[in-house]
Design a protein around this motif. Structure first.
Motif, PDB file in Angstrom:
ATOM      1  N   VAL A 112       0.844  -1.193   0.000  1.00 20.10           N
ATOM      2  CA  VAL A 112       0.000   0.000   0.000  1.00 20.10           C
ATOM      3  C   VAL A 112       0.881   1.245   0.000  1.00 20.10           C
ATOM      4  O   VAL A 112       0.617   2.210  -0.709  1.00 20.10           O
ATOM      5  N   GLU A 113       1.952   1.222   0.783  1.00 21.48           N
ATOM      6  CA  GLU A 113       2.841   2.379   0.853  1.00 21.48           C
ATOM      7  C   GLU A 113       3.415   2.715  -0.516  1.00 21.48           C
ATOM      8  O   GLU A 113       3.457   3.873  -0.907  1.00 21.48           O
TER       9      GLU A 113
ATOM     10  N   GLN B 118       2.844   5.998  -6.800  1.00 23.54           N
ATOM     11  CA  GLN B 118       2.604   5.589  -8.178  1.00 23.54           C
ATOM     12  C   GLN B 118       1.479   6.405  -8.785  1.00 23.54           C
ATOM     13  O   GLN B 118       0.597   6.899  -8.098  1.00 23.54           O
ATOM     14  N   THR B 119       1.515   6.497 -10.097  1.00 22.49           N
ATOM     15  CA  THR B 119       0.428   7.141 -10.822  1.00 22.49           C
ATOM     16  C   THR B 119      -0.757   6.180 -10.857  1.00 22.49           C
ATOM     17  O   THR B 119      -0.606   5.002 -11.170  1.00 22.49           O
ATOM     18  N   GLN B 120      -1.926   6.706 -10.494  1.00 19.90           N
ATOM     19  CA  GLN B 120      -3.150   5.913 -10.523  1.00 19.90           C
ATOM     20  C   GLN B 120      -3.973   6.323 -11.740  1.00 19.90           C
ATOM     21  O   GLN B 120      -4.060   7.504 -12.075  1.00 19.90           O
TER      22      GLN B 120
ATOM     23  N   ARG C 235     -10.702   8.459  -6.524  1.00 24.10           N
ATOM     24  CA  ARG C 235     -10.374   7.077  -6.893  1.00 24.10           C
ATOM     25  C   ARG C 235      -8.881   6.796  -6.737  1.00 24.10           C
ATOM     26  O   ARG C 235      -8.498   5.680  -6.401  1.00 24.10           O
ATOM     27  N   ALA C 236      -8.035   7.787  -6.998  1.00 29.63           N
ATOM     28  CA  ALA C 236      -6.590   7.602  -6.822  1.00 29.63           C
ATOM     29  C   ALA C 236      -6.268   7.307  -5.362  1.00 29.63           C
ATOM     30  O   ALA C 236      -5.411   6.463  -5.066  1.00 29.63           O
ATOM     31  N   MET C 237      -6.945   7.994  -4.454  1.00 29.18           N
ATOM     32  CA  MET C 237      -6.723   7.734  -3.034  1.00 29.18           C
ATOM     33  C   MET C 237      -7.145   6.301  -2.688  1.00 29.18           C
ATOM     34  O   MET C 237      -6.412   5.577  -2.015  1.00 29.18           O
ATOM     35  N   ILE C 238      -8.293   5.889  -3.182  1.00 26.65           N
ATOM     36  CA  ILE C 238      -8.779   4.528  -2.930  1.00 26.65           C
ATOM     37  C   ILE C 238      -7.809   3.500  -3.515  1.00 26.65           C
ATOM     38  O   ILE C 238      -7.424   2.545  -2.848  1.00 26.65           O
ATOM     39  N   GLN C 239      -7.402   3.714  -4.767  1.00 22.36           N
ATOM     40  CA  GLN C 239      -6.487   2.778  -5.427  1.00 22.36           C
ATOM     41  C   GLN C 239      -5.143   2.713  -4.718  1.00 22.36           C
ATOM     42  O   GLN C 239      -4.456   1.701  -4.772  1.00 22.36           O
TER      43      GLN C 239
END
Length: 150
Positions: free
Chosen positions: A8-9, A14-16, A48-52
């Protein structure tokens, strides 16, 4: 805040990717996507980037009373986007200092890969009860290791 696992870290830096498509109702009289619609695309892509990335903002709010607050949006239009195009938005989280963060976002047309818009969202975390900024370290994000947000 509990520390996240290394998988997760590593995702936070990374780019989501977020994919969507233009709906007919999002077209203006010039026959391209209305400018206000882009804000909605980028907002959804940020969430969504935060979730991913494994960041549970709902848990952060519920357990710590902390929520992200957008303070500024920079939006540059590069190319036209029309119906019924499909798009990809790439989002990367960037943390600077104790309380300042950014989402750097790029929207591309899938039909030809052209960049259609660039968005930089400035944000910080706020204690919603006290109405004050929360240093990232207070919720487990160390400036030297911004990937610990979870």
């Amino acid at each position: 805040m509990q520390n996240s696992n290394s998988n997760v870290e590593s995702k936070l830096l990374q780019t989501q990717e977020y994919f969507t498509e233009v709906r007919w109702q999002e077209i203006d009289q010039n026959r391209h996507v209305n400018n206000i619609v882009f804000l909605g695309y980028f907002d959804e892509a940020r969430f969504r980037a935060m979730i991913q990335s494994g960041v549970d903002m709902n848990r952060l709010l519920r357990e710590s009373g902390v929520s992200p607050v957008v303070t500024r949006i920079e939006l540059d239009y590069k190319n036209e986007l029309t119906y019924p195009e499909k798009i990809r938005i790439d989002s990367t989280i960037r943390i600077e200092g104790r309380i300042k963060a950014f989402h750097d976002q790029y929207a591309y047309r899938l039909s030809d890969g052209k960049l259609v818009a660039v968005c930089v969202a400035h944000w910080f975390l706020m204690d919603i009860r006290k109405r004050k900024p929360v240093p990232f370290a207070q919720v487990g994000i160390e400036p030297s290791n911004p990937t610990s947000l979870n």
